[in-house]
Design an enzyme around this catalytic site. Structure first.
Site, PDB file in Angstrom:
ATOM      1  N   LYS A 188     -29.042  51.887  24.024  1.00 52.93           N
ATOM      2  CA  LYS A 188     -28.661  51.705  25.429  1.00 52.93           C
ATOM      3  C   LYS A 188     -29.837  52.001  26.356  1.00 52.93           C
ATOM      4  O   LYS A 188     -30.484  53.046  26.221  1.00 52.93           O
ATOM      5  CB  LYS A 188     -27.483  52.615  25.788  1.00 52.93           C
ATOM      6  CG  LYS A 188     -26.158  52.075  25.293  1.00 52.93           C
ATOM      7  CD  LYS A 188     -25.005  52.888  25.862  1.00 52.93           C
ATOM      8  CE  LYS A 188     -23.693  52.372  25.316  1.00 52.93           C
ATOM      9  NZ  LYS A 188     -22.591  53.267  25.660  1.00 52.93           N
TER      10      LYS A 188
ATOM     11  N   LYS B 148     -37.498  52.299  29.761  1.00 49.87           N
ATOM     12  CA  LYS B 148     -36.898  53.632  29.836  1.00 49.87           C
ATOM     13  C   LYS B 148     -37.000  54.248  28.444  1.00 49.87           C
ATOM     14  O   LYS B 148     -36.853  53.515  27.470  1.00 49.87           O
ATOM     15  CB  LYS B 148     -35.423  53.538  30.245  1.00 49.87           C
ATOM     16  CG  LYS B 148     -35.166  52.880  31.603  1.00 49.87           C
ATOM     17  CD  LYS B 148     -33.675  52.621  31.805  1.00 49.87           C
ATOM     18  CE  LYS B 148     -33.429  51.755  33.023  1.00 49.87           C
ATOM     19  NZ  LYS B 148     -32.019  51.372  33.203  1.00 49.87           N
TER      20      LYS B 148
ATOM     21  N   GLU C 191     -26.515  56.008  35.773  1.00 47.68           N
ATOM     22  CA  GLU C 191     -26.922  55.546  34.433  1.00 47.68           C
ATOM     23  C   GLU C 191     -25.900  55.856  33.351  1.00 47.68           C
ATOM     24  O   GLU C 191     -25.291  56.927  33.364  1.00 47.68           O
ATOM     25  CB  GLU C 191     -28.193  56.307  34.035  1.00 47.68           C
ATOM     26  CG  GLU C 191     -29.467  55.542  34.141  1.00 47.68           C
ATOM     27  CD  GLU C 191     -29.618  54.400  33.155  1.00 47.68           C
ATOM     28  OE1 GLU C 191     -28.809  54.279  32.205  1.00 47.68           O
ATOM     29  OE2 GLU C 191     -30.551  53.618  33.315  1.00 47.68           O
ATOM     30  N   ASP C 192     -25.743  54.951  32.394  1.00 43.40           N
ATOM     31  CA  ASP C 192     -24.854  55.235  31.252  1.00 43.40           C
ATOM     32  C   ASP C 192     -25.642  55.558  29.984  1.00 43.40           C
ATOM     33  O   ASP C 192     -25.037  55.811  28.938  1.00 43.40           O
ATOM     34  CB  ASP C 192     -23.910  54.051  30.969  1.00 43.40           C
ATOM     35  CG  ASP C 192     -24.638  52.847  30.412  1.00 43.40           C
ATOM     36  OD1 ASP C 192     -25.796  52.601  30.831  1.00 43.40           O
ATOM     37  OD2 ASP C 192     -24.072  52.148  29.550  1.00 43.40           O
TER      38      ASP C 192
ATOM     39  N   THR D 228     -21.111  44.827  30.275  1.00 44.60           N
ATOM     40  CA  THR D 228     -21.885  44.004  29.336  1.00 44.60           C
ATOM     41  C   THR D 228     -22.385  44.809  28.143  1.00 44.60           C
ATOM     42  O   THR D 228     -22.846  44.218  27.160  1.00 44.60           O
ATOM     43  CB  THR D 228     -23.113  43.390  30.046  1.00 44.60           C
ATOM     44  OG1 THR D 228     -23.620  44.371  30.947  1.00 44.60           O
ATOM     45  CG2 THR D 228     -22.746  42.132  30.795  1.00 44.60           C
TER      46      THR D 228
ATOM     47  N   ASP E 138     -28.297  51.395  37.234  1.00 43.02           N
ATOM     48  CA  ASP E 138     -28.475  50.622  36.011  1.00 43.02           C
ATOM     49  C   ASP E 138     -27.411  49.518  36.065  1.00 43.02           C
ATOM     50  O   ASP E 138     -26.408  49.647  36.770  1.00 43.02           O
ATOM     51  CB  ASP E 138     -28.257  51.557  34.813  1.00 43.02           C
ATOM     52  CG  ASP E 138     -28.267  50.807  33.512  1.00 43.02           C
ATOM     53  OD1 ASP E 138     -29.204  50.022  33.287  1.00 43.02           O
ATOM     54  OD2 ASP E 138     -27.324  50.983  32.714  1.00 43.02           O
ATOM     55  N   LEU E 139     -27.633  48.425  35.341  1.00 40.86           N
ATOM     56  CA  LEU E 139     -26.670  47.309  35.406  1.00 40.86           C
ATOM     57  C   LEU E 139     -25.650  47.369  34.263  1.00 40.86           C
ATOM     58  O   LEU E 139     -24.442  47.535  34.481  1.00 40.86           O
ATOM     59  CB  LEU E 139     -27.447  45.975  35.359  1.00 40.86           C
ATOM     60  CG  LEU E 139     -26.582  44.718  35.352  1.00 40.86           C
ATOM     61  CD1 LEU E 139     -25.867  44.535  36.683  1.00 40.86           C
ATOM     62  CD2 LEU E 139     -27.437  43.479  35.049  1.00 40.86           C
ATOM     63  N   ASP E 140     -26.159  47.240  33.013  1.00 43.31           N
ATOM     64  CA  ASP E 140     -25.276  47.144  31.841  1.00 43.31           C
ATOM     65  C   ASP E 140     -24.559  48.468  31.609  1.00 43.31           C
ATOM     66  O   ASP E 140     -25.202  49.490  31.361  1.00 43.31           O
ATOM     67  CB  ASP E 140     -26.094  46.792  30.587  1.00 43.31           C
ATOM     68  CG  ASP E 140     -26.789  45.441  30.695  1.00 43.31           C
ATOM     69  OD1 ASP E 140     -26.117  44.453  31.026  1.00 43.31           O
ATOM     70  OD2 ASP E 140     -28.008  45.372  30.449  1.00 43.31           O
TER      71      ASP E 140
ATOM     72  N   SER F 118     -32.838  48.032  36.028  1.00 43.46           N
ATOM     73  CA  SER F 118     -32.331  47.700  34.686  1.00 43.46           C
ATOM     74  C   SER F 118     -33.452  47.228  33.773  1.00 43.46           C
ATOM     75  O   SER F 118     -34.412  46.603  34.227  1.00 43.46           O
ATOM     76  CB  SER F 118     -31.291  46.564  34.816  1.00 43.46           C
ATOM     77  OG  SER F 118     -30.988  46.029  33.545  1.00 43.46           O
ATOM     78  N   ALA F 119     -33.284  47.490  32.488  1.00 41.79           N
ATOM     79  CA  ALA F 119     -34.258  47.004  31.499  1.00 41.79           C
ATOM     80  C   ALA F 119     -34.028  45.539  31.155  1.00 41.79           C
ATOM     81  O   ALA F 119     -34.864  44.908  30.498  1.00 41.79           O
ATOM     82  CB  ALA F 119     -34.121  47.840  30.219  1.00 41.79           C
TER      83      ALA F 119
HETATM   84  C1  BG6 Z   1     -30.359  47.357  28.962  1.00 43.20           C
HETATM   85  C2  BG6 Z   1     -29.305  47.508  27.886  1.00 43.20           C
HETATM   86  O1  BG6 Z   1     -29.741  47.350  30.211  1.00 43.20           O
HETATM   87  O2  BG6 Z   1     -31.079  46.132  28.788  1.00 43.20           O
HETATM   88  C3  BG6 Z   1     -29.931  47.352  26.501  1.00 43.20           C
HETATM   89  O3  BG6 Z   1     -28.702  48.780  27.993  1.00 43.20           O
HETATM   90  C4  BG6 Z   1     -30.693  46.047  26.415  1.00 43.20           C
HETATM   91  O4  BG6 Z   1     -28.900  47.406  25.535  1.00 43.20           O
HETATM   92  C5  BG6 Z   1     -31.736  45.990  27.529  1.00 43.20           C
HETATM   93  O5  BG6 Z   1     -31.328  45.920  25.154  1.00 43.20           O
HETATM   94  C6  BG6 Z   1     -32.537  44.689  27.519  1.00 43.20           C
HETATM   95  O6  BG6 Z   1     -31.683  43.640  27.862  1.00 43.20           O
HETATM   96  P1  BG6 Z   1     -32.001  42.114  27.681  1.00 43.20           P
HETATM   97  O7  BG6 Z   1     -30.836  41.430  28.388  1.00 43.20           O
HETATM   98  O8  BG6 Z   1     -33.297  41.837  28.371  1.00 43.20           O
HETATM   99  O9  BG6 Z   1     -32.067  41.824  26.227  1.00 43.20           O
HETATM  100 MG    MG Z   2     -26.851  50.771  30.772  1.00 45.11          MG
END
Ligand code: BG6
Ligand code: MG
Length: 213
Positions: A47, A147, A171-172, A19, A11-13, A116-117
């Site tokens: 998250k 997810k 993953e967090d 972030t 996962d990224l964030d 990542s989402a």
């Molecule tokens: C996930 C985050 O990685 O991405 C979420 O944990 C976030 O908090 C989701 O809403 C979507 O991100 P973005 O940058 O497309 O708004």
């Molecule tokens: Mg995350």
């Protein structure tokens, strides 16, 4: 049967880069502008979840119901605030141990992927200059189901032609651990064991895995 990891999907964030705090601050600002508060505990539910689904959870917390046009305006507003924060991101916000751990895996011949989402993934990886540390990047621009649906991780395994049981997800988010389980992959929770109860293993950060060698 337990399989040795051939692909590590990150996962990224909140796993590679710090972030998650900027997502939280932008959602909190939006909640405050709508007249209610939003705590860090509330934020755990957002998250790993897509932008629109996050807004829906936030509105549920605030007891508000809005039409699609209003919801689209609010997600745009949140993203503008978020992008403003990440436009100032620098390499000091790469989380401890992330670069070292990725380099170690690549040196051992293990494939690496982002799952990542976030639709802002390419922007963040580019800004930090770490795109080349990943063999494959699957993000919110290429998946249709958020997810805890396993789609994002299954797409990564598919792109690398490796069966899910040889993949491990880092993953967090609770939603991400659930997605890994549904994909048939192992999972390493990054954070606290109290929150990430269903992960196979939980560490405080990737730096702990670097320590273990
Ligand atoms: C996930 C985050 O990685 O991405 C979420 O944990 C976030 O908090 C989701 O809403 C979507 O991100 P973005 O940058 O497309 O708004
Ligand atoms: Mg995350």
């Amino acid at each position: 049967m337990i399989h040795e990891m051939q692909v590590a999907i990150f996962d990224l964030d909140g796993v590679i880069v710090d972030t998650a705090k900027y997502h939280f601050l932008a959602w909190k600002r939006l909640a405050n502008s709508l007249g209610f508060d939003f705590s860090e505990a509330d934020n755990e539910r957002l998250k790993g979840v897509s932008r629109m689904r996050s807004l829906e959870i936030l509105l549920e917390i605030g007891g508000l119901s809005l039409d699609d046009a209003a919801k689209a305006r609010l997600t745009d507003q949140k993203n503008d605030w978020y992008v403003e924060s990440i436009s100032r991101l620098d390499r000091s916000e790469i989380l401890p141990g992330a670069t070292e751990y990725l380099q170690r895996l690549l040196g051992r011949g293990i494939k690496t992927a982002i799952g990542s989402a976030s639709k802002n993934t390419p922007l963040i990886l580019d800004r930090l200059g770490i795109t080349q540390l990943f063999d494959v990047v699957i993000d919110g621009n290429s998946v249709s189901k958020a997810k805890p649906d396993p789609e994002v991780f299954l797409q990564a395994a598919d792109a690398l032609h490796i069966a899910p049981e040889y993949c491990v997800v880092f993953e967090d988010a609770e939603a991400g651990i659930e997605a890994a389980r549904r994909a048939g992959m192992g999972s390493v929770g990054i954070g606290s064991p109290g929150t990430l109860k269903d992960a196979d293993v939980v560490v405080a950060g990737l730096w702990q895995l670097v320590l273990l060698g």
